[in-house]
Structures are given as structure tokens and as C-alpha cells.
Motif scaffolding. Structure first.
Motif, short mmCIF file in Angstrom:
data_model
loop_
_atom_site.label_atom_id
_atom_site.label_comp_id
_atom_site.label_asym_id
_atom_site.label_seq_id
_atom_site.Cartn_x
_atom_site.Cartn_y
_atom_site.Cartn_z
N LYS A 152 0.84 -1.21 0.00
CA LYS A 152 0.00 0.00 0.00
C LYS A 152 0.87 1.26 0.00
O LYS A 152 0.54 2.24 -0.66
N GLU A 155 2.21 1.68 -3.50
CA GLU A 155 1.12 2.18 -4.35
C GLU A 155 0.85 3.66 -4.08
O GLU A 155 0.61 4.43 -5.02
N ALA A 156 0.90 4.06 -2.81
CA ALA A 156 0.65 5.46 -2.46
C ALA A 156 1.76 6.36 -3.03
O ALA A 156 1.48 7.46 -3.53
N ASP A 158 3.57 5.75 -5.68
CA ASP A 158 3.35 5.81 -7.14
C ASP A 158 2.20 6.78 -7.47
O ASP A 158 2.30 7.57 -8.41
N ALA A 159 1.13 6.70 -6.70
CA ALA A 159 -0.02 7.59 -6.94
C ALA A 159 0.37 9.05 -6.71
O ALA A 159 -0.05 9.94 -7.46
N LYS A 160 1.18 9.29 -5.68
CA LYS A 160 1.63 10.65 -5.39
C LYS A 160 2.49 11.19 -6.54
O LYS A 160 2.32 12.33 -6.97
N LYS A 161 3.38 10.35 -7.05
CA LYS A 161 4.25 10.75 -8.16
C LYS A 161 3.40 11.07 -9.41
O LYS A 161 3.61 12.08 -10.07
N LYS A 162 2.42 10.20 -9.69
CA LYS A 162 1.57 10.42 -10.85
C LYS A 162 0.72 11.68 -10.69
O LYS A 162 0.49 12.41 -11.65
N ALA A 163 0.28 11.95 -9.48
CA ALA A 163 -0.52 13.15 -9.23
C ALA A 163 0.32 14.40 -9.44
O ALA A 163 -0.14 15.38 -10.05
#
Length: 192
Positions: A152, A155-156, A158-163
Motif C-alpha cells: 500500500k 502504491e501510495a 506511485d499515486a503521489k508521483k503520478k498526481a
């Protein structure tokens, strides 16, 4: 039934106040079981005769498996095949719970008649085996939860980088749409 009673009740046999209840965890579900039910539900994790818990999977040549369930028993603990006219190759081991429907690894309640209950060596071994299985269950659940938490976190991140990348893209798009011609390559890496 109130909260306190349900904490002492075995979820398998529904005994209201067994002498000992232990918690096992499987698929993130906590189950309170009496010693007997815990051992009956986890017969593949210990020798059903000597009650030694298998820390590692024993080699197949050193064990025998009940032909009615998944109970594993040391070869030297299993009773010898009956000395009948049939060959010993036809003999199929049956564990104690499968061979006797009234078999119990541990009594449901000790001293219900008001007498002082005594744990003999067999009952003590059964209680220790059940406790070891409960501890192993908790450790397995802990390891699974740790792995899930690490996944998790990844994943968080990765999501932060994509955001952040999406915000930079949106900012660039807004600037281009408004007609400003700034050099996006001059931005600091910390903005991205």
C-alpha cells in the motif's frame, strides 16, 4: 448473548464457557475456538498422536496421512497395521478423531461438576499444541499484514508521483492555453 459471553464462546462448537479459548486468524478473520475445536480444525499442523506441532513440513517418508482427512502423523507414532491376512500395503491410517466420533483432544470444560480440574500430561500437551498453532496463526497474519502495508505504501508513492506529474502537465497546458510562452524545462525538479 452479551459481548463478554461471545468472547468466551467457541465459534465452532458453540460451547459457552470452555476452559480455554484461543484466537486463530485466517484470511483476516479472527476466530475464537476452544482447544479441542482448534486442534480438530488444524489437524494437518501437528501429529494427531503425540501432539507435536510441525514447525516445518515433515518429509513425506517420515509421516502418514489419515485417509479420511488431512491429519498428518509421524510414522513412528501411528499404530502398526493390524496383523491380518491382508498385506500391510493395503493398510490405511485413520487418525484418532476420524476413528472415534466422540474423540476429544481436550475436554470442552474442566471441572464443570464443581470439582477441582487437573491438567494431566496429555491435556497439557494438547493445550500447548493449540497455543503454538494460535501463535503461528497470529505470526502469519502479522507477516501478511506487513506485506500488505508495504504494498500500500508503494502504491501510495506511485499515486503521489503520478498526481504531481499530472499537476505539472495541467500547469503546462494552462500556460500554453493562455498564450504564455514559458520554458517548462527551466522549472526546478522539485516542482515536478
Amino acid at each position: 448473548m452479551n459481548q463478554e459471553q461471545s468472547q468466551r464462546q467457541c465459534l465452532a462448537c458453540e460451547e459457552l464457557e470452555p476452559s480455554f479459548t484461543l484466537t486463530v486468524i485466517k484470511d483476516n478473520v479472527f476466530r475464537r475456538l476452544c482447544t479441542d475445536c482448534l486442534l480438530k480444525e488444524h489437524r494437518n499442523l501437528f501429529c494427531s498422536v503425540c501432539l507435536d506441532v510441525f514447525v516445518t513440513v515433515p518429509p513425506p517418508e517420515a509421516t502418514t496421512i489419515c485417509h479420511l482427512c488431512s491429519s498428518t502423523t509421524h510414522l513412528n507414532c501411528a499404530p502398526p497395521p493390524p496383523s491380518s491376512s491382508s498385506s500391510s500395503n493395503d493398510y490405511r491410517f485413520t487418525c484418532p478423531p476420524c476413528s472415534d466420533p466422540n474423540f476429544s483432544f481436550f475436554p470442552k470444560s474442566l471441572g464443570n461438576d464443581g470439582s477441582e480440574a487437573v491438567l494431566d500430561m496429555e491435556k497439557a500437551k494438547a493445550l500447548v499444541a493449540a497455543a503454538e498453532i494460535a501463535v503461528a496463526s497470529a505470526k502469519n497474519a502479522e507477516a501478511q499484514l506487513k506485506e500488505e502495508a508495504v504494498n500500500k505504501c508503494i502504491e501510495a508513492e506511485d499515486a503521489k508521483k503520478k498526481a504531481k506529474e499530472a499537476l505539472v502537465y495541467l500547469e503546462d497546458f494552462k500556460e500554453k492555453a493562455s498564450g504564455k510562452n514559458t520554458n517548462t524545462r527551466k522549472r526546478k525538479d522539485s516542482d515536478r
